[in-house]
Design a protein around this motif. Structure first.
Motif, PDB file in Angstrom:
ATOM      1  N   PHE A  80       0.776  -0.972   0.583  1.00 44.50           N
ATOM      2  CA  PHE A  80       0.297   0.061   0.278  1.00 44.50           C
ATOM      3  C   PHE A  80       0.683   1.440   0.146  1.00 44.50           C
ATOM      4  O   PHE A  80       0.963   2.385  -1.225  1.00 44.50           O
ATOM      5  CB  PHE A  80      -0.795  -0.281   1.290  1.00 44.50           C
ATOM      6  CG  PHE A  80      -2.065  -0.659   0.918  1.00 44.50           C
ATOM      7  CD1 PHE A  80      -2.976  -0.769   0.082  1.00 44.50           C
ATOM      8  CD2 PHE A  80      -1.819  -1.509   1.704  1.00 44.50           C
ATOM      9  CE1 PHE A  80      -4.252  -1.566   0.044  1.00 44.50           C
ATOM     10  CE2 PHE A  80      -3.408  -2.921   1.888  1.00 44.50           C
ATOM     11  CZ  PHE A  80      -4.574  -2.666   0.615  1.00 44.50           C
ATOM     12  N   TRP A 109       1.261   4.585  -3.569  1.00 52.00           N
ATOM     13  CA  TRP A 109       0.769   5.487  -2.696  1.00 52.00           C
ATOM     14  C   TRP A 109       1.933   6.227  -3.053  1.00 52.00           C
ATOM     15  O   TRP A 109       1.632   7.388  -3.607  1.00 52.00           O
ATOM     16  CB  TRP A 109       0.482   5.930  -1.396  1.00 52.00           C
ATOM     17  CG  TRP A 109      -0.533   4.679  -0.626  1.00 52.00           C
ATOM     18  CD1 TRP A 109      -1.546   4.528  -1.770  1.00 52.00           C
ATOM     19  CD2 TRP A 109      -0.529   4.410   0.099  1.00 52.00           C
ATOM     20  NE1 TRP A 109      -2.703   4.080  -0.986  1.00 52.00           N
ATOM     21  CE2 TRP A 109      -1.942   3.397   0.977  1.00 52.00           C
ATOM     22  CE3 TRP A 109      -0.189   4.876   1.968  1.00 52.00           C
ATOM     23  CZ2 TRP A 109      -2.747   3.363   1.825  1.00 52.00           C
ATOM     24  CZ3 TRP A 109      -0.741   4.244   2.502  1.00 52.00           C
ATOM     25  CH2 TRP A 109      -2.037   3.323   3.059  1.00 52.00           C
ATOM     26  N   LEU A 135      -2.694   9.033  -1.831  1.00 46.85           N
ATOM     27  CA  LEU A 135      -3.522   8.253  -0.965  1.00 46.85           C
ATOM     28  C   LEU A 135      -5.272   8.196  -0.602  1.00 46.85           C
ATOM     29  O   LEU A 135      -4.960   7.829  -0.242  1.00 46.85           O
ATOM     30  CB  LEU A 135      -2.876   8.384   0.906  1.00 46.85           C
ATOM     31  CG  LEU A 135      -3.167   7.821   2.193  1.00 46.85           C
ATOM     32  CD1 LEU A 135      -1.960   7.485   2.941  1.00 46.85           C
ATOM     33  CD2 LEU A 135      -4.423   8.458   2.604  1.00 46.85           C
ATOM     34  N   GLU A 136      -5.393   9.825  -0.579  1.00 49.98           N
ATOM     35  CA  GLU A 136      -7.192  10.052  -0.761  1.00 49.98           C
ATOM     36  C   GLU A 136      -8.034   9.472  -2.157  1.00 49.98           C
ATOM     37  O   GLU A 136      -8.860   8.658  -1.651  1.00 49.98           O
ATOM     38  CB  GLU A 136      -7.086  11.737  -0.541  1.00 49.98           C
ATOM     39  CG  GLU A 136      -6.780  12.187   0.598  1.00 49.98           C
ATOM     40  CD  GLU A 136      -6.481  13.547   0.989  1.00 49.98           C
ATOM     41  OE1 GLU A 136      -7.122  14.185  -0.487  1.00 49.98           O
ATOM     42  OE2 GLU A 136      -5.979  14.211   1.616  1.00 49.98           O
ATOM     43  N   GLN A 184      -7.048   6.425  -3.807  1.00 43.63           N
ATOM     44  CA  GLN A 184      -6.781   4.860  -3.373  1.00 43.63           C
ATOM     45  C   GLN A 184      -7.766   4.147  -2.107  1.00 43.63           C
ATOM     46  O   GLN A 184      -8.049   3.502  -2.734  1.00 43.63           O
ATOM     47  CB  GLN A 184      -4.723   4.870  -3.219  1.00 43.63           C
ATOM     48  CG  GLN A 184      -5.054   3.421  -3.177  1.00 43.63           C
ATOM     49  CD  GLN A 184      -3.618   2.573  -4.229  1.00 43.63           C
ATOM     50  OE1 GLN A 184      -3.304   2.817  -4.750  1.00 43.63           O
ATOM     51  NE2 GLN A 184      -3.512   1.591  -3.530  1.00 43.63           N
ATOM     52  N   THR A 185      -7.624   5.001  -1.361  1.00 42.77           N
ATOM     53  CA  THR A 185      -8.340   4.886   0.491  1.00 42.77           C
ATOM     54  C   THR A 185     -10.154   5.371   0.054  1.00 42.77           C
ATOM     55  O   THR A 185     -10.554   5.055   0.779  1.00 42.77           O
ATOM     56  CB  THR A 185      -7.736   5.613   1.159  1.00 42.77           C
ATOM     57  OG1 THR A 185      -7.540   6.699   1.168  1.00 42.77           O
ATOM     58  CG2 THR A 185      -6.298   4.475   1.327  1.00 42.77           C
ATOM     59  N   ILE A 202     -10.683   8.034   0.570  1.00 46.82           N
ATOM     60  CA  ILE A 202     -11.202   9.207   1.439  1.00 46.82           C
ATOM     61  C   ILE A 202     -11.699  10.336   1.009  1.00 46.82           C
ATOM     62  O   ILE A 202     -13.163  10.756   1.789  1.00 46.82           O
ATOM     63  CB  ILE A 202      -9.785   9.401   2.057  1.00 46.82           C
ATOM     64  CG1 ILE A 202      -9.162   8.349   3.357  1.00 46.82           C
ATOM     65  CG2 ILE A 202     -10.419  10.614   3.088  1.00 46.82           C
ATOM     66  CD1 ILE A 202      -7.810   8.856   3.422  1.00 46.82           C
ATOM     67  N   GLY A 258      -5.528  -0.294  -6.554  1.00 44.81           N
ATOM     68  CA  GLY A 258      -5.643  -0.339  -5.618  1.00 44.81           C
ATOM     69  C   GLY A 258      -6.310  -1.425  -5.034  1.00 44.81           C
ATOM     70  O   GLY A 258      -6.614  -1.854  -4.175  1.00 44.81           O
ATOM     71  N   ASN A 295      -6.412  -4.422  -2.746  1.00 48.07           N
ATOM     72  CA  ASN A 295      -6.878  -4.741  -1.520  1.00 48.07           C
ATOM     73  C   ASN A 295      -7.758  -6.610  -1.557  1.00 48.07           C
ATOM     74  O   ASN A 295      -7.989  -7.035  -0.427  1.00 48.07           O
ATOM     75  CB  ASN A 295      -8.493  -3.181  -1.226  1.00 48.07           C
ATOM     76  CG  ASN A 295      -8.039  -2.369  -1.205  1.00 48.07           C
ATOM     77  OD1 ASN A 295      -7.535  -2.184   0.604  1.00 48.07           O
ATOM     78  ND2 ASN A 295      -8.468  -1.228  -1.751  1.00 48.07           N
TER      79      ASN A 295
END
Length: 373
Positions: free
Chosen positions: A69, A73, A117-118, A120-121, A123, A148, A152
């Motif tokens: 991860f 990122w 990061l935001e 792929q996750t 957020i 991503g 996962n």
């Protein structure tokens, strides 16, 4: 004090020596290593990467989880930084006031990493957002979302598979630390006790054994690990055991048994390893598992028998008393299998329990220690 410490040191050294000489440890692990494997063969482990990931230790799984991860990122953060730099969005490029950025509020490497990061996750804090100005940025957003999702799925599958490995179910199946040799149903038998600590059954359970020893052939060839089949059974047979409560498995020592030539005074001088296997399907998960343990000559007691551990309460329920699982009593037993079949009354009596390592010997005449059947 010093005598007790010396005894502990000797017991520890004896246990370590026993572990080194075993092929299968008491908890079922195989004590074997492979050497001189060709370098090209290592790529076979990479080709079968799923099995490799499932079998590696937890510390490596957690390392790959964090690294996969974090690295993804950072790599995609560099790509977002490159897109912002190509469009002149960065602070040090001094964009004009009317400049339209590819990604809002991505003005440096740190903000590019945060946007990666935001994304792929999923957020989505709202401070950074993609604009429709750059088609390449839209394509990169799709690629990162797919990558991503793949990471996962893969890492979650590995963790779930490791948690649900059938060998974990084997942890709740235990064998007696020692085996015993005593008369049973008119025959001389080697007996082992096994218990299922869960109330859920092991469906289609089967038990069998392998006697491992070093033998010499008539041609002068030495076989380091010669395997001899050992049949175990219970009173109802040896296939499809009804494993609802602890069972006492026994092997009849007949003329074709490798234990037929052994006697009470020569048993502990032998060099062999008895490996016992129990296979079955877990009722709750429908996964097949195999439980293994082993016994060396010093862990086989001649002239002892297990205490019964199943009783019935006044309410009609069956109760298993595991406090008697490792308790044995001395019984009159012939010195050898030949004596048992040919010499009547030639019995060996064990009363002192000096050769009883790991078991508690009790007097069967004591009514407090007898389990009701």
């Amino acid at each position: 004090m010093f005598g007790s410490l010396n005894k502990r040191i000797q017991d520890c050294m004896a246990e370590r020596k026993s572990r080194r000489t075993r092929l299968v440890t008491k908890d079922g692990r195989c004590n074997i290593e492979y050497g001189n494997i060709k370098y090209s063969k290592h790529f076979a482990f990479l080709a079968d990467f799923w099995t490799t990931f499932v079998e590696i230790r937890w510390r490596f799984v957690l390392f790959f989880f964090i690294a996969s991860f974090t690295l993804s990122w950072f790599i995609f953060g560099l790509l977002w930084y490159w897109i912002a730099r190509s469009n002149g969005d960065l602070t040090w490029q001094n964009p004009p006031p009317d400049h339209t950025a590819c990604i809002d509020n991505v003005v440096g490497l740190t903000t590019a990493f945060l946007y990666s990061l935001e994304t792929q996750t999923t957020i989505g804090y709202g401070g950074r957002a993609l604009t429709p100005l750059c088609p390449g940025a839209v394509a990169l957003l799709i690629i990162q979302s797919l990558v991503g999702a793949i990471i996962n799925c893969f890492m979650c599958g590995v963790i779930l598979s490791k948690i649900s490995l059938p060998k974990k179910r084997a942890k709740t199946i235990t064998f007696s630390d020692m085996a015993v040799i005593s008369p049973k149903n008119g025959s001389l038998c080697l007996s082992i006790r096994v218990a299922n600590l869960r109330k859920t059954l092991m469906i289609g359970s089967q038990i069998y054994g392998k006697l491992l020893r070093t033998t010499n052939t008539p041609d002068g060839e030495t076989i380091i690990m010669d395997q001899v089949n050992i049949d175990f059974m219970v009173d109802a047979g040896k296939d499809n055991l009804f494993f609802v409560c602890p069972l006492t498995l026994y092997h009849v020592i007949e003329k074709n048994s490798p234990f037929f030539e052994m006697a009470v005074d020569t048993l502990h001088k032998q060099e062999f390893e008895l490996v016992v296997f129990l296979e079955g399907t877990a009722e709750s998960t429908s996964s097949s598992c195999q439980v293994r343990t082993s016994f060396i000559p010093q862990e086989i007691m001649w002239g002892y028998n297990f205490l019964p551990i199943i009783s019935r309460s006044k309410e009609g329920k069956y109760r298993v008393d595991f406090s008697n699982f490792s308790k044995v009593v001395p019984v009159a037993t012939a010195h050898c299998s030949y004596c048992f079949h040919n010499i009547k009354g030639h019995h060996h009596h064990s009363r002192d329990g000096n050769d009883n390592q790991g078991f508690e010997v009790i007097d069967i005449n004591d009514p407090q220690n007898v389990t009701k059947m």
